[in-house]
Design a protein around this motif. Structure first.
Motif, short mmCIF file in Angstrom:
data_model
loop_
_atom_site.label_atom_id
_atom_site.label_comp_id
_atom_site.label_asym_id
_atom_site.label_seq_id
_atom_site.Cartn_x
_atom_site.Cartn_y
_atom_site.Cartn_z
N LEU A 173 0.84 -1.04 -0.06
CA LEU A 173 -0.10 0.11 0.01
C LEU A 173 0.75 1.32 0.11
N GLU A 174 2.36 1.17 0.17
CA GLU A 174 3.18 2.16 0.36
C GLU A 174 3.06 2.98 1.48
N ILE A 175 2.53 2.69 2.53
CA ILE A 175 2.44 3.15 3.66
C ILE A 175 3.41 2.47 4.61
N SER A 176 3.57 3.11 5.99
CA SER A 176 4.41 2.79 6.98
C SER A 176 3.68 1.39 7.90
N GLU A 177 4.54 0.70 8.36
CA GLU A 177 3.79 -0.40 9.23
C GLU A 177 2.99 0.22 10.31
N ILE A 178 3.19 1.04 11.03
CA ILE A 178 2.42 1.81 12.08
C ILE A 178 1.28 2.33 11.53
N THR A 179 1.13 2.95 10.45
CA THR A 179 0.11 3.31 9.66
C THR A 179 -1.15 2.26 9.36
N ILE A 180 -0.42 1.17 8.79
CA ILE A 180 -1.42 0.05 8.79
C ILE A 180 -1.97 -0.67 9.88
N LYS A 181 -1.30 -0.52 11.03
CA LYS A 181 -1.73 -0.91 12.38
C LYS A 181 -2.79 0.02 12.90
N ARG A 182 -2.62 1.45 12.58
CA ARG A 182 -3.67 2.22 13.00
C ARG A 182 -4.94 1.86 12.51
N ILE A 183 -4.78 1.92 10.91
CA ILE A 183 -5.86 1.59 10.24
C ILE A 183 -6.56 0.35 10.73
N ARG A 184 -5.83 -0.84 10.81
CA ARG A 184 -6.45 -1.90 11.28
C ARG A 184 -7.16 -1.86 12.77
N ALA A 185 -6.41 -0.83 13.67
CA ALA A 185 -7.23 -0.84 15.07
C ALA A 185 -8.63 -0.05 14.95
N ARG A 186 -8.55 0.84 13.84
CA ARG A 186 -9.75 1.66 13.58
C ARG A 186 -10.76 0.73 12.87
N GLY A 187 -10.54 -0.65 12.57
CA GLY A 187 -11.49 -1.33 12.09
C GLY A 187 -12.01 -1.14 10.60
N GLU A 188 -10.88 -0.55 10.06
CA GLU A 188 -11.12 0.02 8.48
C GLU A 188 -10.40 -0.89 7.41
N THR A 210 -0.53 -11.13 12.71
CA THR A 210 -1.78 -10.48 11.82
C THR A 210 -1.28 -10.67 10.34
N ARG A 211 -2.41 -11.07 9.64
CA ARG A 211 -1.93 -11.51 8.31
C ARG A 211 -2.95 -10.65 7.28
N TYR A 212 -2.80 -10.53 6.12
CA TYR A 212 -3.78 -9.63 5.06
C TYR A 212 -3.69 -10.67 3.64
N THR A 213 -4.89 -10.53 3.19
CA THR A 213 -4.88 -11.23 2.04
C THR A 213 -5.02 -10.05 0.93
N GLU A 214 -4.75 -10.42 -0.21
CA GLU A 214 -4.85 -9.65 -1.47
C GLU A 214 -6.18 -8.77 -1.53
N GLN A 215 -7.40 -9.81 -1.25
CA GLN A 215 -8.63 -9.33 -1.17
C GLN A 215 -8.72 -8.31 -0.17
N HIS A 216 -8.37 -8.34 1.21
CA HIS A 216 -8.53 -7.34 2.16
C HIS A 216 -7.90 -6.25 1.78
N LEU A 217 -6.70 -6.37 1.20
CA LEU A 217 -6.14 -4.73 0.55
C LEU A 217 -7.13 -4.19 -0.65
N LEU A 218 -7.71 -4.98 -1.44
CA LEU A 218 -8.42 -4.54 -2.53
C LEU A 218 -9.79 -3.87 -1.91
N GLU A 219 -10.08 -4.47 -0.94
CA GLU A 219 -11.46 -4.19 -0.37
C GLU A 219 -11.27 -2.74 0.36
N TYR A 220 -10.08 -2.72 1.19
CA TYR A 220 -9.69 -1.41 1.70
C TYR A 220 -9.38 -0.20 0.52
N LEU A 221 -8.77 -0.45 -0.45
CA LEU A 221 -8.48 0.45 -1.39
C LEU A 221 -9.86 0.88 -2.11
N THR A 222 -10.73 -0.20 -2.36
CA THR A 222 -12.01 0.26 -3.05
C THR A 222 -12.81 1.21 -1.96
N ALA A 223 -12.81 1.16 -0.78
CA ALA A 223 -13.45 1.86 0.01
C ALA A 223 -12.82 3.25 0.21
#
Length: 114
Positions: free
Chosen positions: A30-45, A55-68
């Motif tokens: 996603l071209e973001i820092s690890e702390i940023t993705i942790k904050r995004i996850r903590a907010r439930g986004e 904690t693991r992510y699938t490509e589908q998780h990333l695609l859904e986040y980007l779409t949102a």
């Protein structure tokens, strides 16, 4: 009855499971820092998978986040006859000063009239 030591055979074909990305890999994708993705996850986004403490992510998780996070283009959202913004003073400080000066003069001329 004795227990079998053989592992159960999977009915899923090889490669049917999605590739799991670590937080570092997902952040790099996603071209973001690890702390940023942790904050995004903590907010439930962003959806994720927990495997033990990891904690693991699938490509589908990333695609859904980007779409949102997608923002539609202005051309697609503009309505016919929509409001047009007022023209603004130029961006230079000198032009802003001239406009403010003119407004003050007009306001003081109007206040002196009976």
């Amino acid at each position: 009855m004795p227990r079998s030591s053989a592992r159960p055979t999977s009915t899923l074909p090889l490669g049917a499971l999605p590739r799991l990305l670590s937080e570092a890999e997902a952040a790099a994708y996603l071209e973001i820092s690890e702390i940023t993705i942790k904050r995004i996850r903590a907010r439930g986004e962003i959806a994720h998978v927990r495997i033990g403490r990891k904690t693991r992510y699938t490509e589908q998780h990333l695609l859904e986040y980007l779409t949102a996070q997608s923002v539609p283009s202005k051309e697609l959202t503009r309505e016919v006859g929509s409001h047009r913004p007022r023209p603004r003073a130029g961006n230079s400080p000198a032009e802003a000063f001239k406009l403010a000066h003119r407004i003050l003069i007009e306001a003081s001329d109007g206040a002196e009239q009976p």
